[in-house]
Design a protein around this motif. Structure first.
Motif, PDB file in Angstrom:
ATOM      1  N   HIS A 191       0.827  -1.202   0.000  1.00  0.00           N
ATOM      2  CA  HIS A 191       0.000   0.000   0.000  1.00  0.00           C
ATOM      3  C   HIS A 191       0.870   1.264   0.000  1.00  0.00           C
ATOM      4  O   HIS A 191       0.563   2.239  -0.694  1.00  0.00           O
ATOM      5  CB  HIS A 191      -0.932   0.009   1.221  1.00  0.00           C
ATOM      6  N   LEU A 240       3.854   1.498  -1.238  1.00  0.00           N
ATOM      7  CA  LEU A 240       4.448   1.588  -2.565  1.00  0.00           C
ATOM      8  C   LEU A 240       3.474   2.218  -3.561  1.00  0.00           C
ATOM      9  O   LEU A 240       3.853   3.079  -4.365  1.00  0.00           O
ATOM     10  CB  LEU A 240       4.884   0.200  -3.045  1.00  0.00           C
ATOM     11  N   ILE A 241       2.205   1.836  -3.487  1.00  0.00           N
ATOM     12  CA  ILE A 241       1.189   2.419  -4.376  1.00  0.00           C
ATOM     13  C   ILE A 241       1.039   3.914  -4.097  1.00  0.00           C
ATOM     14  O   ILE A 241       0.952   4.726  -5.026  1.00  0.00           O
ATOM     15  CB  ILE A 241      -0.154   1.677  -4.213  1.00  0.00           C
ATOM     16  N   ALA A 282       3.332   5.922  -2.882  1.00  0.00           N
ATOM     17  CA  ALA A 282       4.543   6.585  -3.367  1.00  0.00           C
ATOM     18  C   ALA A 282       4.479   6.781  -4.878  1.00  0.00           C
ATOM     19  O   ALA A 282       4.854   7.843  -5.397  1.00  0.00           O
ATOM     20  CB  ALA A 282       5.777   5.791  -2.974  1.00  0.00           C
ATOM     21  N   VAL A 283       4.001   5.769  -5.608  1.00  0.00           N
ATOM     22  CA  VAL A 283       3.888   5.873  -7.063  1.00  0.00           C
ATOM     23  C   VAL A 283       2.880   6.969  -7.430  1.00  0.00           C
ATOM     24  O   VAL A 283       3.110   7.764  -8.346  1.00  0.00           O
ATOM     25  CB  VAL A 283       3.505   4.510  -7.677  1.00  0.00           C
ATOM     26  N   LEU A 284       1.764   7.043  -6.697  1.00  0.00           N
ATOM     27  CA  LEU A 284       0.770   8.075  -6.977  1.00  0.00           C
ATOM     28  C   LEU A 284       1.322   9.471  -6.714  1.00  0.00           C
ATOM     29  O   LEU A 284       1.050  10.408  -7.477  1.00  0.00           O
ATOM     30  CB  LEU A 284      -0.482   7.838  -6.126  1.00  0.00           C
ATOM     31  N   ILE A 296       4.462  10.369  -6.978  1.00  0.00           N
ATOM     32  CA  ILE A 296       5.397  10.666  -8.076  1.00  0.00           C
ATOM     33  C   ILE A 296       4.631  11.058  -9.332  1.00  0.00           C
ATOM     34  O   ILE A 296       5.016  11.990 -10.040  1.00  0.00           O
ATOM     35  CB  ILE A 296       6.328   9.455  -8.341  1.00  0.00           C
ATOM     36  N   ILE A 297       3.530  10.375  -9.598  1.00  0.00           N
ATOM     37  CA  ILE A 297       2.739  10.703 -10.785  1.00  0.00           C
ATOM     38  C   ILE A 297       2.105  12.085 -10.638  1.00  0.00           C
ATOM     39  O   ILE A 297       2.100  12.874 -11.581  1.00  0.00           O
ATOM     40  CB  ILE A 297       1.658   9.619 -11.019  1.00  0.00           C
ATOM     41  N   ALA A 319       8.660  13.864 -10.907  1.00  0.00           N
ATOM     42  CA  ALA A 319       9.954  13.547 -10.315  1.00  0.00           C
ATOM     43  C   ALA A 319      10.812  14.805 -10.132  1.00  0.00           C
ATOM     44  O   ALA A 319      11.686  14.838  -9.274  1.00  0.00           O
ATOM     45  CB  ALA A 319      10.689  12.534 -11.185  1.00  0.00           C
TER      46      ALA A 319
END
Length: 106
Positions: A9, A11-12, A14-16, A18-19, A23
């Motif tokens: 969760h 990780l998800i 963190a990806v959101l 970044i999106i 970056a």
């Protein structure tokens, strides 16, 4: 972790992030967050030290308020100025006087 909230969760999330932010903005955001945390810690430590010093030194009385030497007067530009009296204007027009007709003047 907390009721099924684990590393996948995070990780998800963190990806959101970044999106959403990109970056390029993340290092600046992290730097700003770090500075804010340092300032917050310094302020809380200062408050703790002030409380400890007040507790050790006894209760200190605050200085009495200072009295002003003269009463406050607003600047002349703020003082109300007297306006000259102007009579009110009415929209009433006096009634026209009747004109005598030519037959009656003879």
């Amino acid at each position: 972790m907390l009721n099924g909230f684990g590393w996948p969760h995070l990780l998800i999330i963190a990806v959101l992030i970044i999106i959403l932010f990109g970056a390029k903005r993340l290092p600046d955001a992290a730097r700003g967050l770090g500075k804010s945390m340092r300032i917050f810690r310094a302020e809380t430590q200062g408050m703790r030290q002030d409380e400890a010093a007040a507790g050790q030194g006894g209760a200190q009385q605050p200085a009495p308020p200072q009295q002003l030497s003269a009463p406050f007067a607003p600047p002349q530009s703020y003082a109300p100025q007297q306006q000259p009296y102007v009579a009110p204007v009415t929209d009433q027009v006096p009634a026209p006087q009747p004109q005598p007709q030519g037959d009656q003047q003879r």
